[in-house]
Design a protein around this motif. Structure first.
Motif, PDB file in Angstrom:
ATOM      1  N   PRO A   1       2.764   5.565  11.206  1.00 28.01           N
ATOM      2  CA  PRO A   1       1.889   4.942  12.203  1.00 28.01           C
ATOM      3  C   PRO A   1       2.425   3.580  12.631  1.00 28.01           C
ATOM      4  CG  PRO A   1       0.625   5.780  10.333  1.00 28.01           C
ATOM      5  CD  PRO A   1       2.061   5.822   9.934  1.00 28.01           C
TER       6      PRO A   1
ATOM      7  N   PHE B   1      -8.594   6.630   8.052  1.00 27.97           N
ATOM      8  CA  PHE B   1      -8.087   7.129   9.318  1.00 27.97           C
ATOM      9  C   PHE B   1      -8.876   8.328   9.824  1.00 27.97           C
ATOM     10  CE2 PHE B   1      -4.115   4.967  10.276  1.00 27.97           C
ATOM     11  CZ  PHE B   1      -3.799   4.353   9.079  1.00 27.97           C
ATOM     12  N   GLY B   2      -8.867   8.469  11.151  1.00 21.67           N
ATOM     13  CA  GLY B   2      -9.304   9.710  11.769  1.00 21.67           C
ATOM     14  C   GLY B   2      -8.140  10.682  11.830  1.00 21.67           C
ATOM     15  N   THR B   3      -8.426  11.871  12.326  1.00 25.78           N
ATOM     16  CA  THR B   3      -7.382  12.899  12.410  1.00 25.78           C
ATOM     17  C   THR B   3      -6.392  12.623  13.528  1.00 25.78           C
ATOM     18  OG1 THR B   3      -8.854  14.173  13.806  1.00 25.78           O
ATOM     19  CG2 THR B   3      -8.774  14.774  11.477  1.00 25.78           C
TER      20      THR B   3
ATOM     21  N   GLN C   1      -8.876  -0.313  13.990  1.00 22.14           N
ATOM     22  CA  GLN C   1      -7.476  -0.476  14.360  1.00 22.14           C
ATOM     23  C   GLN C   1      -6.968   0.809  15.002  1.00 22.14           C
ATOM     24  OE1 GLN C   1      -4.995  -2.297  11.376  1.00 22.14           O
ATOM     25  NE2 GLN C   1      -6.729  -3.235  10.332  1.00 22.14           N
TER      26      GLN C   1
ATOM     27  N   GLN D   1       0.249  11.707   3.908  1.00 25.58           N
ATOM     28  CA  GLN D   1      -0.259  12.569   4.970  1.00 25.58           C
ATOM     29  C   GLN D   1       0.277  13.976   4.744  1.00 25.58           C
ATOM     30  OE1 GLN D   1       1.000  11.610   9.024  1.00 25.58           O
ATOM     31  NE2 GLN D   1      -0.970  12.296   9.834  1.00 25.58           N
TER      32      GLN D   1
ATOM     33  N   TYR E   1      -3.511   2.973  16.020  1.00 24.70           N
ATOM     34  CA  TYR E   1      -2.097   3.154  15.740  1.00 24.70           C
ATOM     35  C   TYR E   1      -1.573   4.309  16.600  1.00 24.70           C
ATOM     36  CZ  TYR E   1      -2.447   0.365  11.417  1.00 24.70           C
ATOM     37  OH  TYR E   1      -2.629  -0.638  10.496  1.00 24.70           O
TER      38      TYR E   1
ATOM     39  N   ARG F   1       1.139  -6.037   4.207  1.00 30.01           N
ATOM     40  CA  ARG F   1       0.321  -6.958   4.992  1.00 30.01           C
ATOM     41  C   ARG F   1       0.554  -8.368   4.486  1.00 30.01           C
ATOM     42  NH1 ARG F   1      -4.990  -9.113   4.513  1.00 30.01           N
ATOM     43  NH2 ARG F   1      -5.523  -7.965   2.627  1.00 30.01           N
TER      44      ARG F   1
ATOM     45  N   PHE G   1       3.301  -0.133   8.703  1.00 29.39           N
ATOM     46  CA  PHE G   1       3.747   1.055   7.994  1.00 29.39           C
ATOM     47  C   PHE G   1       5.252   1.265   8.113  1.00 29.39           C
ATOM     48  CE2 PHE G   1      -0.075   3.451   6.731  1.00 29.39           C
ATOM     49  CZ  PHE G   1      -1.043   2.628   7.266  1.00 29.39           C
TER      50      PHE G   1
ATOM     51  N   THR H   1      -4.827 -11.909   9.677  1.00 23.12           N
ATOM     52  CA  THR H   1      -3.653 -11.090   9.329  1.00 23.12           C
ATOM     53  C   THR H   1      -4.120  -9.835   8.623  1.00 23.12           C
ATOM     54  OG1 THR H   1      -3.404 -12.313   7.274  1.00 23.12           O
ATOM     55  CG2 THR H   1      -2.112 -13.057   9.151  1.00 23.12           C
ATOM     56  N   ASP H   2      -4.928  -9.062   9.301  1.00 23.34           N
ATOM     57  CA  ASP H   2      -5.523  -7.898   8.680  1.00 23.34           C
ATOM     58  C   ASP H   2      -4.766  -6.628   8.976  1.00 23.34           C
ATOM     59  OD1 ASP H   2      -8.051  -9.676  10.042  1.00 23.34           O
ATOM     60  OD2 ASP H   2      -7.958  -9.427   7.857  1.00 23.34           O
ATOM     61  N   THR H   3      -3.670  -6.733   9.666  1.00 19.84           N
ATOM     62  CA  THR H   3      -2.927  -5.554  10.088  1.00 19.84           C
ATOM     63  C   THR H   3      -1.987  -5.093   8.993  1.00 19.84           C
ATOM     64  OG1 THR H   3      -3.021  -6.280  12.382  1.00 19.84           O
ATOM     65  CG2 THR H   3      -1.338  -4.654  11.798  1.00 19.84           C
ATOM     66  N   GLN H   4      -2.017  -3.804   8.723  1.00 18.54           N
ATOM     67  CA  GLN H   4      -1.064  -3.198   7.798  1.00 18.54           C
ATOM     68  C   GLN H   4       0.062  -2.566   8.617  1.00 18.54           C
ATOM     69  OE1 GLN H   4      -3.065  -0.644   4.917  1.00 18.54           O
ATOM     70  NE2 GLN H   4      -4.805  -2.039   4.804  1.00 18.54           N
TER      71      GLN H   4
ATOM     72  N   GLU I   1      -6.902  -1.621  -5.683  1.00 17.76           N
ATOM     73  CA  GLU I   1      -7.799  -0.521  -5.344  1.00 17.76           C
ATOM     74  C   GLU I   1      -7.005   0.775  -5.372  1.00 17.76           C
ATOM     75  OE1 GLU I   1      -9.780  -1.338  -1.678  1.00 17.76           O
ATOM     76  OE2 GLU I   1     -11.165   0.348  -1.856  1.00 17.76           O
TER      77      GLU I   1
ATOM     78  N   LEU J   1      -6.033  -4.251  17.165  1.00 18.76           N
ATOM     79  CA  LEU J   1      -7.124  -4.398  16.219  1.00 18.76           C
ATOM     80  C   LEU J   1      -8.288  -5.039  16.948  1.00 18.76           C
ATOM     81  CD1 LEU J   1      -6.896  -5.977  12.678  1.00 18.76           C
ATOM     82  CD2 LEU J   1      -8.421  -6.965  14.377  1.00 18.76           C
TER      83      LEU J   1
ATOM     84  N   LYS K   1      -5.092  14.186   7.893  1.00 18.50           N
ATOM     85  CA  LYS K   1      -5.225  12.752   8.103  1.00 18.50           C
ATOM     86  C   LYS K   1      -4.288  11.953   7.200  1.00 18.50           C
ATOM     87  CE  LYS K   1     -10.249  13.042   8.774  1.00 18.50           C
ATOM     88  NZ  LYS K   1     -11.541  12.502   8.343  1.00 18.50           N
ATOM     89  N   VAL K   2      -4.017  10.739   7.595  1.00 27.24           N
ATOM     90  CA  VAL K   2      -3.376   9.771   6.713  1.00 27.24           C
ATOM     91  C   VAL K   2      -4.425   9.339   5.688  1.00 27.24           C
ATOM     92  CG1 VAL K   2      -2.288   7.513   6.570  1.00 27.24           C
ATOM     93  CG2 VAL K   2      -1.850   8.981   8.554  1.00 27.24           C
TER      94      VAL K   2
ATOM     95  N   PHE L   1      -5.421   7.076   2.128  1.00 19.47           N
ATOM     96  CA  PHE L   1      -5.108   5.948   1.264  1.00 19.47           C
ATOM     97  C   PHE L   1      -4.877   6.421  -0.165  1.00 19.47           C
ATOM     98  CE2 PHE L   1      -5.401   1.710  -0.419  1.00 19.47           C
ATOM     99  CZ  PHE L   1      -6.153   1.791  -1.572  1.00 19.47           C
TER     100      PHE L   1
ATOM    101  N   TYR M   1       0.161   5.314   1.267  1.00 19.34           N
ATOM    102  CA  TYR M   1      -0.684   6.322   1.895  1.00 19.34           C
ATOM    103  C   TYR M   1       0.111   7.631   1.896  1.00 19.34           C
ATOM    104  CZ  TYR M   1      -3.640   2.610   3.921  1.00 19.34           C
ATOM    105  OH  TYR M   1      -4.477   1.537   4.103  1.00 19.34           O
TER     106      TYR M   1
ATOM    107  N   TYR N   1       0.827  -1.200   0.000  1.00 17.79           N
ATOM    108  CA  TYR N   1       0.000   0.000   0.000  1.00 17.79           C
ATOM    109  C   TYR N   1       0.865   1.255   0.000  1.00 17.79           C
ATOM    110  CZ  TYR N   1      -3.009  -3.569   2.102  1.00 17.79           C
ATOM    111  OH  TYR N   1      -3.691  -4.741   2.363  1.00 17.79           O
TER     112      TYR N   1
ATOM    113  N   PHE O   1       3.739   7.224   3.023  1.00 15.05           N
ATOM    114  CA  PHE O   1       3.984   6.013   3.790  1.00 15.05           C
ATOM    115  C   PHE O   1       3.688   4.777   2.943  1.00 15.05           C
ATOM    116  CE2 PHE O   1       4.750   8.149   7.648  1.00 15.05           C
ATOM    117  CZ  PHE O   1       3.798   9.137   7.833  1.00 15.05           C
TER     118      PHE O   1
END
Lengths: 115, 112
Positions: free
Chosen positions: B44, B102-104, B34, A37, B36, A95, A106, A101-104, A56, B49, A42-43, A45, A35, A33, A91
Motif C-alpha cells: 500500500p 483496512f477495508g477490502t 487513511q 495480506q 492508500y 512511522r 509500507f 506523523t500518524d502515517t504508516q 500491540e 489522511l 484484506k491487509v 495487522f 501486516y 509494524y 508487509f
C-alpha cells in the motif's frame, strides 16, 4: 525519497520450516509494524513494535511468530514452524513519532509461499 | 467490532471523469481515516489522511471527505487518468491503538 525496503521479495519454504522476513524501515522512524495480506483478502495487522518491545499484537500473532530489531536498521519477522495458511504477502511498515506523523509507510512486501 | 466497508465491485470510469470511492465504518468514529493505493503484488502507498475533526482534505487531484453523521468517507479523483487504475484501500486508526484496520479495497479501472 526514503522508503521501507524488504527482503526477500519472494520466499518459498516447506511446511514446518522456519522463515525470517527482513525489513529496513525508514531511518528516522521509531514505530515498526508487520501486516499480512492473504491473496484476495484484506491487509491485516499482525504486530507493532516500539522501543524494542511489542506494543500491540493481533490474534494471528501467536507463539509461532516473533519480531526483533537486531541492530539499528533491520526489523525482522520470524515464523518458527510455517503452516500452509501462512502463505501470504507480508508487509513491513514504519512511522515517525511526533505531532501530525500518524502515517504508516509500507514496504513492497515479501511473498511467502508455504508448500 | 470496528470494521471498514468498501464496495468490493470494481469501478469503471472514462478518462477525464471524476472517480468517487466510498468507505463506511462501523461503531464509533475513528481518530483518522487513511487512503492508500495498492497496485497488484505491491505494498500500500499512502495517499491522504483525514482527521475526525476535518471535513475535507485535498492534495492535487485527490479529495477526501469525512462525515461522522453518515459514518462515511468519500475519496475523489478528479480528471482521472488510466495511470490511476489501481485498488484503493481505506483504513481506520482509533485513538487508543496503533493498528490500521483496512477495508477490502475498491478496484478502479480508468479507460481511455
Amino acid at each position: 525519497e526514503p522508503e521501507v525496503t524488504q527482503t526477500p521479495s519472494h520466499q518459498v519454504t516447506q511446511m514446518g520450516q522456519e522463515v525470517i522476513l527482513r525489513c529496513v524501515p525508514i531511518s528516522n522512524h521509531l514505530y515498526f509494524y508487520w501486516y499480512r495480506q492473504i491473496l484476495g483478502q484484506k491487509v491485516e495487522f499482525l504486530v507493532s513494535f516500539y522501543n524494542n518491545e511489542i506494543s500491540e499484537k493481533s490474534e494471528i500473532f501467536d507463539d509461532q511468530f516473533s519480531v526483533e530489531r537486531p541492530d539499528g536498521s533491520n526489523f525482522t519477522l520470524k515464523i518458527r514452524s510455517t503452516k500452509l495458511e501462512d502463505s501470504a504477502m507480508y508487509f513491513c511498515a514504519s512511522r515517525w513519532w511526533g505531532q501530525g506523523t500518524d502515517t504508516q509507510y509500507f514496504g513492497p512486501g515479501t511473498r511467502l509461499t508455504v508448500l | 467490532s470496528q470494521k471498514i466497508e468498501q464496495n468490493s465491485e470494481a469501478l469503471n470510469i472514462q478518462e477525464g471523469k471524476t472517480a468517487t470511492l466510498t468507505c463506511n465504518y462501523t461503531n464509533y468514529s475513528p481518530a483518522y481515516l487513511q487512503w492508500y493505493r495498492q497496485d497488484p503484488g505491491r505494498g500500500p502507498v499512502f495517499l491522504l489522511l483525514i482527521r475526525e475533526n476535518e471535513k475535507e482534505k485535498r492534495k492535487e487531484r485527490l479529495k477526501v471527505t469525512f462525515d461522522t453523521t453518515l459514518k462515511q468517507s468519500l475519496f475523489h479523483i478528479t480528471a482521472s487518468q488510466p495511470a490511476d487504475s489501481a485498488t484503493y484501500l481505506c483504513a481506520r486508526l482509533s485513538y487508543n491503538t496503533d493498528k490500521l484496520i483496512f477495508g477490502t479495497g475498491t478496484r478502479l479501472q480508468v479507460f481511455p
